[in-house]
Design a protein around this motif. Sequence first.
Motif, PDB file in Angstrom:
ATOM      1  N   GLY A 102       0.830  -1.195   0.000  1.00  0.00           N
ATOM      2  CA  GLY A 102       0.000   0.000   0.000  1.00  0.00           C
ATOM      3  C   GLY A 102       0.862   1.241   0.000  1.00  0.00           C
ATOM      4  O   GLY A 102       1.898   1.287  -0.671  1.00  0.00           O
ATOM      5  N   GLU A 103       0.448   2.220   0.791  1.00  0.00           N
ATOM      6  CA  GLU A 103       1.184   3.482   0.764  1.00  0.00           C
ATOM      7  C   GLU A 103       2.495   3.380   1.545  1.00  0.00           C
ATOM      8  O   GLU A 103       2.687   2.464   2.334  1.00  0.00           O
ATOM      9  N   VAL A 104       3.362   4.357   1.311  1.00  0.00           N
ATOM     10  CA  VAL A 104       4.667   4.362   1.958  1.00  0.00           C
ATOM     11  C   VAL A 104       4.497   4.683   3.434  1.00  0.00           C
ATOM     12  O   VAL A 104       3.861   5.676   3.787  1.00  0.00           O
ATOM     13  N   VAL A 105       5.034   3.834   4.293  1.00  0.00           N
ATOM     14  CA  VAL A 105       4.961   4.078   5.733  1.00  0.00           C
ATOM     15  C   VAL A 105       6.256   4.708   6.229  1.00  0.00           C
ATOM     16  O   VAL A 105       6.264   5.685   6.952  1.00  0.00           O
ATOM     17  N   LEU A 106       7.357   4.139   5.751  1.00  0.00           N
ATOM     18  CA  LEU A 106       8.667   4.643   6.187  1.00  0.00           C
ATOM     19  C   LEU A 106       9.445   5.090   4.963  1.00  0.00           C
ATOM     20  O   LEU A 106       9.545   4.366   3.981  1.00  0.00           O
ATOM     21  N   ASP A 107       9.986   6.293   5.048  1.00  0.00           N
ATOM     22  CA  ASP A 107      10.746   6.836   3.931  1.00  0.00           C
ATOM     23  C   ASP A 107      12.081   7.361   4.451  1.00  0.00           C
ATOM     24  O   ASP A 107      12.117   8.294   5.250  1.00  0.00           O
ATOM     25  N   LEU A 108      13.160   6.740   4.013  1.00  0.00           N
ATOM     26  CA  LEU A 108      14.486   7.179   4.440  1.00  0.00           C
ATOM     27  C   LEU A 108      15.194   7.842   3.273  1.00  0.00           C
ATOM     28  O   LEU A 108      15.175   7.328   2.164  1.00  0.00           O
ATOM     29  N   LYS A 109      15.837   8.990   3.559  1.00  0.00           N
ATOM     30  CA  LYS A 109      16.621   9.650   2.505  1.00  0.00           C
ATOM     31  C   LYS A 109      18.010   9.973   3.043  1.00  0.00           C
ATOM     32  O   LYS A 109      18.149  10.597   4.084  1.00  0.00           O
ATOM     33  N   ASP A 110      19.021   9.521   2.328  1.00  0.00           N
ATOM     34  CA  ASP A 110      20.418   9.788   2.694  1.00  0.00           C
ATOM     35  C   ASP A 110      20.679   9.522   4.169  1.00  0.00           C
ATOM     36  O   ASP A 110      21.267  10.328   4.877  1.00  0.00           O
ATOM     37  N   PHE A 111      20.222   8.393   4.603  1.00  0.00           N
ATOM     38  CA  PHE A 111      20.293   8.051   6.012  1.00  0.00           C
ATOM     39  C   PHE A 111      21.672   7.473   6.352  1.00  0.00           C
ATOM     40  O   PHE A 111      22.106   6.493   5.755  1.00  0.00           O
ATOM     41  N   SER A 112      22.384   8.121   7.281  1.00  0.00           N
ATOM     42  CA  SER A 112      23.721   7.647   7.656  1.00  0.00           C
ATOM     43  C   SER A 112      23.831   7.547   9.170  1.00  0.00           C
ATOM     44  O   SER A 112      23.230   8.320   9.906  1.00  0.00           O
ATOM     45  N   VAL A 113      24.608   6.587   9.606  1.00  0.00           N
ATOM     46  CA  VAL A 113      24.894   6.444  11.030  1.00  0.00           C
ATOM     47  C   VAL A 113      26.395   6.315  11.196  1.00  0.00           C
ATOM     48  O   VAL A 113      27.048   5.568  10.465  1.00  0.00           O
ATOM     49  N   LYS A 114      26.937   7.057  12.139  1.00  0.00           N
ATOM     50  CA  LYS A 114      28.376   7.013  12.394  1.00  0.00           C
ATOM     51  C   LYS A 114      28.770   5.676  13.022  1.00  0.00           C
ATOM     52  O   LYS A 114      28.047   5.118  13.824  1.00  0.00           O
ATOM     53  N   GLY A 115      29.931   5.179  12.650  1.00  0.00           N
ATOM     54  CA  GLY A 115      30.434   3.957  13.263  1.00  0.00           C
ATOM     55  C   GLY A 115      31.399   4.294  14.378  1.00  0.00           C
ATOM     56  O   GLY A 115      31.581   5.461  14.732  1.00  0.00           O
ATOM     57  N   HIS A 116      32.002   3.279  14.927  1.00  0.00           N
ATOM     58  CA  HIS A 116      32.953   3.520  16.007  1.00  0.00           C
ATOM     59  C   HIS A 116      34.277   4.050  15.448  1.00  0.00           C
ATOM     60  O   HIS A 116      35.038   4.677  16.150  1.00  0.00           O
ATOM     61  N   HIS A 117      34.517   3.771  14.187  1.00  0.00           N
ATOM     62  CA  HIS A 117      35.714   4.301  13.563  1.00  0.00           C
ATOM     63  C   HIS A 117      35.324   5.538  12.762  1.00  0.00           C
ATOM     64  O   HIS A 117      34.220   6.022  12.865  1.00  0.00           O
ATOM     65  N   LYS A 118      36.242   5.996  11.930  1.00  0.00           N
ATOM     66  CA  LYS A 118      35.966   7.226  11.193  1.00  0.00           C
ATOM     67  C   LYS A 118      34.817   7.036  10.196  1.00  0.00           C
ATOM     68  O   LYS A 118      33.980   7.880  10.016  1.00  0.00           O
ATOM     69  N   LYS A 119      34.821   5.875   9.585  1.00  0.00           N
ATOM     70  CA  LYS A 119      33.863   5.627   8.511  1.00  0.00           C
ATOM     71  C   LYS A 119      32.426   5.547   9.018  1.00  0.00           C
ATOM     72  O   LYS A 119      32.192   5.156  10.160  1.00  0.00           O
ATOM     73  N   ASP A 120      31.488   5.896   8.174  1.00  0.00           N
ATOM     74  CA  ASP A 120      30.088   5.693   8.513  1.00  0.00           C
ATOM     75  C   ASP A 120      29.808   4.193   8.562  1.00  0.00           C
ATOM     76  O   ASP A 120      30.221   3.449   7.669  1.00  0.00           O
ATOM     77  N   ALA A 121      29.068   3.779   9.593  1.00  0.00           N
ATOM     78  CA  ALA A 121      28.674   2.375   9.643  1.00  0.00           C
ATOM     79  C   ALA A 121      27.531   2.140   8.666  1.00  0.00           C
ATOM     80  O   ALA A 121      27.396   1.073   8.074  1.00  0.00           O
ATOM     81  N   VAL A 122      26.699   3.172   8.511  1.00  0.00           N
ATOM     82  CA  VAL A 122      25.627   3.129   7.514  1.00  0.00           C
ATOM     83  C   VAL A 122      25.786   4.388   6.676  1.00  0.00           C
ATOM     84  O   VAL A 122      25.933   5.482   7.213  1.00  0.00           O
ATOM     85  N   HIS A 123      25.824   4.219   5.357  1.00  0.00           N
ATOM     86  CA  HIS A 123      26.160   5.360   4.521  1.00  0.00           C
ATOM     87  C   HIS A 123      25.085   5.624   3.468  1.00  0.00           C
ATOM     88  O   HIS A 123      24.826   4.773   2.619  1.00  0.00           O
ATOM     89  N   ASN A 124      24.476   6.805   3.566  1.00  0.00           N
ATOM     90  CA  ASN A 124      23.536   7.283   2.558  1.00  0.00           C
ATOM     91  C   ASN A 124      22.534   6.239   2.077  1.00  0.00           C
ATOM     92  O   ASN A 124      22.419   5.964   0.890  1.00  0.00           O
ATOM     93  N   VAL A 125      21.816   5.679   3.018  1.00  0.00           N
ATOM     94  CA  VAL A 125      20.802   4.701   2.647  1.00  0.00           C
ATOM     95  C   VAL A 125      19.483   5.428   2.373  1.00  0.00           C
ATOM     96  O   VAL A 125      19.068   6.276   3.159  1.00  0.00           O
ATOM     97  N   SER A 126      18.874   5.124   1.251  1.00  0.00           N
ATOM     98  CA  SER A 126      17.539   5.639   0.963  1.00  0.00           C
ATOM     99  C   SER A 126      16.639   4.456   0.665  1.00  0.00           C
ATOM    100  O   SER A 126      16.984   3.600  -0.142  1.00  0.00           O
ATOM    101  N   LEU A 127      15.521   4.382   1.343  1.00  0.00           N
ATOM    102  CA  LEU A 127      14.602   3.285   1.073  1.00  0.00           C
ATOM    103  C   LEU A 127      13.198   3.664   1.503  1.00  0.00           C
ATOM    104  O   LEU A 127      12.992   4.618   2.244  1.00  0.00           O
ATOM    105  N   GLN A 128      12.256   2.899   0.985  1.00  0.00           N
ATOM    106  CA  GLN A 128      10.862   3.096   1.365  1.00  0.00           C
ATOM    107  C   GLN A 128      10.272   1.751   1.767  1.00  0.00           C
ATOM    108  O   GLN A 128      10.458   0.761   1.071  1.00  0.00           O
ATOM    109  N   ALA A 129       9.576   1.750   2.895  1.00  0.00           N
ATOM    110  CA  ALA A 129       8.865   0.535   3.293  1.00  0.00           C
ATOM    111  C   ALA A 129       7.374   0.830   3.200  1.00  0.00           C
ATOM    112  O   ALA A 129       6.911   1.872   3.661  1.00  0.00           O
ATOM    113  N   ARG A 130       6.640  -0.091   2.561  1.00  0.00           N
ATOM    114  CA  ARG A 130       5.224   0.149   2.321  1.00  0.00           C
ATOM    115  C   ARG A 130       4.354  -0.692   3.237  1.00  0.00           C
ATOM    116  O   ARG A 130       4.760  -1.752   3.705  1.00  0.00           O
ATOM    117  N   ALA A 131       3.156  -0.202   3.445  1.00  0.00           N
ATOM    118  CA  ALA A 131       2.185  -0.972   4.215  1.00  0.00           C
ATOM    119  C   ALA A 131       1.915  -2.278   3.487  1.00  0.00           C
ATOM    120  O   ALA A 131       1.877  -2.319   2.256  1.00  0.00           O
TER     121      ALA A 131
END
Lengths: 513, 422
Positions: A258-287
């Motif tokens: 169905g319709e989009v419930v979750l919409d992520l754009k350029d979603f990043s999370v810092k890791g314990h080191h310098k690099k992003d643990a999650v880098h620029n994730v974009s996704l949509q989860a639908r009902a």
Amino acid sequence: MRTMEAENIIEMLHITKEFPGIIANDDITLQLRHGEIHALLGENGAGKSTLMSVLFGLYQPEKGEIRKNGQVVKINNPNDATALGIGMVHQHFKLVDVFTVLDNIILGAETTKMGFLQKKEARAKVEALSERYGLKVDLDARVEDITVGMQQRVEILKMLYRDNEILIFDEPTAVLTPQEIEELMATMREFAKEGKSILFISHKLNEIMEVSDRVTVLRKGKYIGTVDTKDTDKQSLSNMMVGRPVQLEVQKDPAKPGEVVLDLKDFSVKGHHKKDAVHNVSLQARAGEILCIAGIDGNGQTEFIHGLTGLEKSTGTVTLCGKDISHATIKGRGENMSHIPEDRHKHGLVLDFTLEQNMVLQRFQEPEFQHMGFIKQGAVRQYAEKLIAQYDVRSGQGPITTARSMSGGNQQKAIIARELDRNKELVVAVQPTRGLDVGAIEYIHGQLVKERDEGKAILLVSLELDEVMSLSDRILVMYEGEIVGELDPKKTTVQELGLYMAGAKRQKEGEGA
Amino acid sequence: MKHSLLEKEGTRSVLASIISILCGLLVGAVLILIMGLSNDTLGPTSAWEGIRLIFGGLFATGRNGAGALTFGFNPSNFGNMFFRATPLILVGLSVAVAYKTGLFNIGAPGQYLLGTAASLVIALGIPTTSVPAPVVWLLSFLGGVAAGALWGCIPGLVKAFLNINEVLACIMTNWIAANVVTWIFDGSVFRNTTEGTKTAYVYKTSVNGVQTAKMGLDKLFPGSQINGGILIAVVIAIGVYVLMSKTTLGYQLKACGSNRHAARYAGINDKRNIVLSMAIAGALSGAAASLYWLSGNTEFYWSTYQALPAIGFNGIPVALLASSNPIAVIFTGIFMSMLDIIGQQVTTLTAYNEYITDVIISVIVYMAAFSLLIKTFLAGRAKNKVGINVNAEPAPAAPPVSPEPGGEPPVQASPEKGGEEK
């Protein structure tokens, strides 16, 4: 398959072991042949570990006898077992954390001269064994500093060092990575080839089919039967184990997104080191769909979920049910999101709280459960009883059971009951079936599909390829913190999925989600 | 199914504490015996007197004409016991609350000192000629509570935001408090200068006409220092019990203490709750100080406060012995102060000195640390007796079809599997 006429090296005949209130082993017979890998299969609490503890001398059976090479033997304690050549790798390792690997291996079987340790001889022997079976360990590292996989190799070397010929492995794969599991399987085959006999306790059908020669199935303390692995399949084994036909394949209709419930754009999370643990994730989860994030452990899935649920800081925009929650608190995000966490002991439960207290962990401040800051004990009890009945959570004392004393499967069921009953538009489920047996997995999969069919968006994170392929409607593969491909489980193969997961293949920008 | 009394967690806790206490008293008695027999001036008679005082010192009424010890209801002993129990109960609560929320409040001495300072400054600083004495009393009490709470916040904040162990922060704040309080009173107008020999003392609050109401207790226990403070302490203890076990706030505090990660996962503000729990602990220590100094007959001796007040640390055994149960703290607090009274009686009535009670307290504390062991032992006995595993009962809510034999026992029955613990 080895010769069928081979005589039994160990026979456990009509073993009965009772604990106050229950019979853990009820007239169980197990015959282990020379040089075979014999799997012992059963659900959590079927009596597998009890039976092995009887063989290892930790418990004395009320009835029955144990024979080695046809001779009746009495095993009063683990020392007797060792003397008979029986060794065991326990599910929770028995190692001294602050000792070195070598010290742990020789502990209890030290060679001494005039009261002084002869470590040189010991070292030579361990090194030879380690070389011969490819069991790589660092003899001088402290146990607390080495990986779980290496700790297990230390346990195996302990058995070899004592020249054991009967090796018991109690759920050895539960703590290992897929590669380590492969290595372990190979080692076990190697042992069997040399004439050692192996008892392998597990509830994972894949591994049993892959490595064992014969399987003995226990259910609820009773002996169900012994079959040759080559004459059986996963389905019939699981039916024997659970006692009713089990759906190994998830039964579900095609998704109606169905319709989009979750919409992520350029979603990043810092890791314990310098690099992003999650880098620029974009996704949509639908009902109405189950979206699965697949990947090999440690590719950013944990950080992704922590960022999404607010446990860790993240950047980019997160829109949930049309609301921007990029900077919302954990509680704020929880308004439209329920979360079945990866680590049920760390995040999922307050282990020292009772079951009923755990059931209202997020909801205790709702008017239903409190009045002017006072908890409505009656309402909490009623609610807990309702969930316990509805989701079939079993425990010793019902709502007032301490969460710590419950079995892992029921702890997970309690969490799932709590999270699904919160009735949120997005259900985040991280490895919801980890460590559970077939019956519980079937149940949890069924619940997730039911939620989907009720129009919820399910975001599933799983490391198990079987689960990814059978449960999800759409697969996103995460590799080193990025989404590298979007796959349709109906059109793709496990092999292709594996290539994406290993980082060998990747879709171009825009091609996927 | 009928449960034997031993199977109840509560009964086991109480029994464990009683066993600890008895061990302590026994060791005290043995010590007195050894000292008596090995010392010519004491001898067996005096040792026997000492032992009788250890167990019944609260009821000692002195010596009769023949020189023998007499026992009976001694109102002054009882009254003084309750008077001294007041701050012990409150400091015990302070440690207990922190402990229930997963924190170790070893900062009670500092919080107590800050409470002392605030309380005394307000009680002596606001002239009762312009403000009614009961109002000053109330302000002084609340001031002490607030000062303790503020001081308790500091280790809480440091723990919540910088993840620094609260024990370290507490010890630091203790010493800061000791020096700050010395500085406040040194050279202040509150120094007792009217009595020449007492240069290092602060005035009693009764100098300003401020003291805790007796609430009729002095009639019940004539000749003692008792006042209404003990009633206030009991009410506060009940309040703390209600707070911790009946309210959403208590639920949150305990959730954070028990598993900070799970609390955070559930959207509970863990940082706020850590600070709050230390603030509550501090407030209770502050209240202990206020009630002690507001009695009107206690004098604060400030000049040597390079040392920390022992009362702050005595809250730890009080809480330990009570297994951190707020209601039990009332009784263990009173018990500890009874030992104090016994020490006094031993000193005045025999050639022994009061340090024997310190030995007893030490042994009791030592044993209290073993209370978990004792509890496990009692639990083992209970199981053998009944022969039924409590956990093996079918869950009332579970469907009758599959009682899941063997579902639970691995946790209890096979030690090598270790259940669900890490």
